[in-house]
Design a protein around this motif. Structure first.
Motif, PDB file in Angstrom:
ATOM      1  N   GLU A 142      -9.748  32.930 -25.099  1.00 14.90           N
ATOM      2  CA  GLU A 142     -10.159  34.311 -25.342  1.00 14.90           C
ATOM      3  C   GLU A 142      -9.568  34.840 -26.636  1.00 14.90           C
ATOM      4  N   ARG A 200      -9.421  38.570 -27.329  1.00 19.97           N
ATOM      5  CA  ARG A 200      -8.514  39.450 -26.580  1.00 19.97           C
ATOM      6  C   ARG A 200      -7.180  39.600 -27.292  1.00 19.97           C
ATOM      7  N   GLU A 213     -13.874  33.666 -18.448  1.00 22.70           N
ATOM      8  CA  GLU A 213     -13.468  34.943 -19.047  1.00 22.70           C
ATOM      9  C   GLU A 213     -13.664  36.085 -18.072  1.00 22.70           C
ATOM     10  N   ALA A 244     -10.594  37.954 -16.222  1.00 23.69           N
ATOM     11  CA  ALA A 244     -10.366  39.354 -16.577  1.00 23.69           C
ATOM     12  C   ALA A 244     -10.279  40.206 -15.302  1.00 23.69           C
TER      13      ALA A 244
END
Lengths: 199, 199, 199, 199
Positions: free
Chosen positions: D167, D170, C117, C121
Motif C-alpha cells: 500500500e 498509504r 487492501e 483497511a
DNA sequence: GATGAATGAGCTTTCATTCAT
DNA sequence: AATGAATGAAAGCTCATTCAT
C-alpha cells in the motif's frame, strides 16, 4: 413434438455462430453451449459427440447453399444466382465464414469430408445443369463444356468465400459489383461470336 | 555460421509438414518438435511462441508463392504460370494444403492476418501487372480491367487450392489439364473479337 | 445441497495448506488437487483459474482474521485480543504462514492486492475503534491517536507474523508471553501519568 | 583483478532489481540475465545455481541493512536510526521490497533461511545493545528489557516493510512522520515517570 | 571466460467425454 | 430430459540446468 428437433436446430445455429466468430479451431462444446444458453452436458445429450454436431451443422448449411441455386428452371439466370450469392454476404454475414471453416477442416475429419464431398458434388451438378441450359439458350458461352464451367464458377466462388472473411474491407459494394460483372463477362459469349442461341 | 537460420528453416519445414498432414487445428508445438526430431523446448527456443512460428511459416511459404510469378517479364506466359501452379501440386504436394490452412485461419489470428493481407496483396499486384502486359501484347482479353482479372484468377486458384486437399481424387491429371485449358480459354480474347494487339 | 460450497471450502483448505507448507511460489494447482484428493481438472472446475482460487483463499482467511477482533464491544480487552492472536499460532499453526505468504505476494498480483487492501483497511479500522474505546475507558494510553496506535499494533503483529514462520524456534511460549506483555506495556498508560479514565 | 567480483556485484544488483519489480515468484535467471545485459549461461557461470544467487543477494542486502544501525556508539540516537530507515524508502525504493520478498521465502529455502536467521539475529543484537545504551542514558524507557524492546522495534519495522510495498499510497510523508513520532513516543519514558537517567 | 543450444520437467488452462442423478 | 461433477489428456509456455565449444 418436434421439440427435440427444435432444440437441435437451436444448437446448430449456436454452433455455426461460434464457428463463424471464433473459428473452427477455437470452437468448443463449452462455447456452443454457452451461446445456446445451456450446459455442455446438454449439447452432448443432443449430439453424441463433437463430430456429429459439426456434421449436422454442415448438412444444415448445405441445405441453405443448395437453395441458392433454386431458380426458374425454364430460364436460369446466372447473374441472379451470383447476386443471390452476394446477397448472402450482407443478409447472413456468418454464412460464408462458416462454410469456409467447414470446408477447410474437412480434410482432417474423414466423416465430415464424406458429407461435404457428396453434397458439394451434388451442388456442382446442379450448377452444371443450369449452365448447360444457359448454353442451350444462349446467354452462356458454349465453347467450354458445362461441367468444366461449373467447376470454374464454383472455384471462383470458393476463392471469394475464402478471402471474404480475411479481407472484408477489400470487398466494398462497388468492387463486389465489378467482380460480379466481370464474372458474368467471363462466361458470356463474346459479342462477335455467334452460336445457335435459344429463344 | 547461419547455423541458427538452418535450424529455423528445418523447424519451419517440420511445421509446414505437420500443418499439411494434420491440419492447422491439430498442429501443436509438440508434434512439430517430434517431426523435427527435437524437444518442445527446442522449438520455443527458436520461436518465441506459436504465433511467431506460424507467421514465419507463412512468410516462407509466400516466398515460394511469389516465385511462381517470376517470369520473363518481356513476354509473360499466363499458361506457363498456371502450369507451374499445377506442377506444385505434384512436386510439393503439401504446398497448397498448407497455404489453404494458413489462409483459412488468418481471420482468427490478427497477426497472421496482417502478414497474409500484405503478401497476398503484393502477389495480386504482380499478377495484375503480368495480365496488363498480356493485354497489351494480345494474348489476354482486354474487355476486363487487369486488376479485376487478376482478382478473378487469384480467386479461381484459391478455389482450386481449397478443394484440392479435400477431393484429391477428383483432380486427375486429365481433368486438371482440362480445367487449366478452360481457364486459359476464359481469359483469352475470343477469336472473332479484334483488339489492338501489341507486338 | 450446499454441496458445491462444501467442495469449494475443501479445496480452499487444501490450497491454504499447500501455501503454508510449500510456500506461495511452489504452490501449484496440481499440488492443491493432490492434497484435496482430486484431479487438476476438478480444481479448475470449481475455480475459473488460479487467481480466483487464491483470492477465495484470501477472503476466507480474512474472515478468520476479522473474527479475532470480535469482542465484548462494551469493554474491549486488548490483551485478550493479542492472546487470541497468539492462540492461533498453536491452534492453527498454518494460519500466519498463509497470511504472510498472501500479503507478500499481493504486490505482484493486482487482483489480490485489491482484495487485501480493502479487507486489511477494514480490519485496521476495527482495531482503531477498539483502541479508541480503550482510550476512553482508561486501559489504553491516549497520548497517541487511536488510528496511529492501531497502525503500530497492526505492524507489530505483521512483523511477528513474518518472522514466526522463519524462526519458529525463537518463539518459545515463554518468550512469546514476554513479547505479549511488553506489547501491552507499550500501549498502556504509564503509572505516573493520569488521564481521565472512563468508568 | 576484482573483475569477477565486479561482475558478480552487477548481477546481484540486477537480481535485486528483478525481485523488487517482479516479485520473487516471477524472478527467473533469464530475467536477471536480461536486466544485466548478458546471457543466462553467464549467470550460471558466476553463480552455481539460483539458490546461490539468491543467497548472495541476501548477504549483500543485509550488509546495507546493518549499516543503518551504525551510529556514534557513545550517544545512540534511536530517532535518527528510524529516520534513516525511512530515508531508505525514498533513496532506494527497491530496498524494502527486496528484503520483504527474501524474508518471506526464507522458510521454504533452507539454505536461505540459515543465512537470514544468522544475519537477522546479529542485527537484532546490535539494536538491543543500542537500546540498552539508550536506557542507561535516559532517552529510552527502561521498564521493558532492551532485548524485548529490540524485538518489538524490529517487528514494527518488519510490519512496515511488509505493508509498504503493498500500500505505497498509504505511506504519505506526513503519515510516515506521524508513525515515526508515535514509535518514538512508545519507547520513550513517560514524562511523569522518573528513572535514573544517565548524563 | 563466456555463450548459445538443448533438454525435460513443470506450470496453468482448455477441452471432449463420461456418468450418476 | 437434462444437468453438473469429474476426469485425463493435451495444449502453449516458462524455467533451471547442463554442456560443448
Amino acid at each position: 413434438m418436434g421439440d427435440r428437433e427444435a432444440k437441435r436446430a437451436e444448437l446448430l445455429e449456436a454452433a455455426a455462430s461460434v464457428i463463424a466468430q471464433e473459428g473452427y479451431t477455437h470452437t468448443s462444446l463449452r462455447k456452443v453451449a454457452q451461446r445456446a444458453g445451456c450446459t455442455t452436458g446438454s449439447v452432448t445429450y443432443y449430439f453424441a459427440n463433437k463430430e456429429e454436431l459439426v456434421i449436422a451443422v454442415t448438412e444444415s448449411r448445405f441445405d441453405g447453399f443448395d437453395a441458392m441455386l433454386e431458380t426458374d428452371q425454364g430460364r436460369p439466370d446466372i447473374k441472379a444466382i451470383l447476386e443471390r450469392w452476394l446477397a448472402r454476404t450482407t443478409n447472413d454475414p456468418e454464412f460464408w465464414p462458416v462454410m469456409s471453416q467447414l470446408l477447410t477442416h474437412a480434410r482432417y475429419e474423414p466423416a465430415l469430408a464424406t458429407v461435404i464431398e457428396q453434397r458439394y458434388a451434388r451442388h456442382r451438378d446442379s450448377l452444371a445443369s443450369l449452365l448447360a441450359t444457359g448454353q442451350a439458350q444462349g446467354p452462356v458461352r458454349d465453347d467450354i463444356p458445362a461441367d468444366l464451367l461449373a467447376d470454374q464458377l464454383a472455384a471462383l466462388c470458393d476463392g471469394w468465400m475464402m478471402m471474404l472473411p480475411i479481407e472484408p474491407d477489400r470487398f466494398t459494394p462497388d468492387r463486389v459489383q465489378a467482380l460480379l460483372d466481370a464474372a458474368i463477362t467471363l462466361i458470356t459469349p463474346s459479342p462477335g461470336t455467334s452460336s445457335t442461341s435459344g429463344g
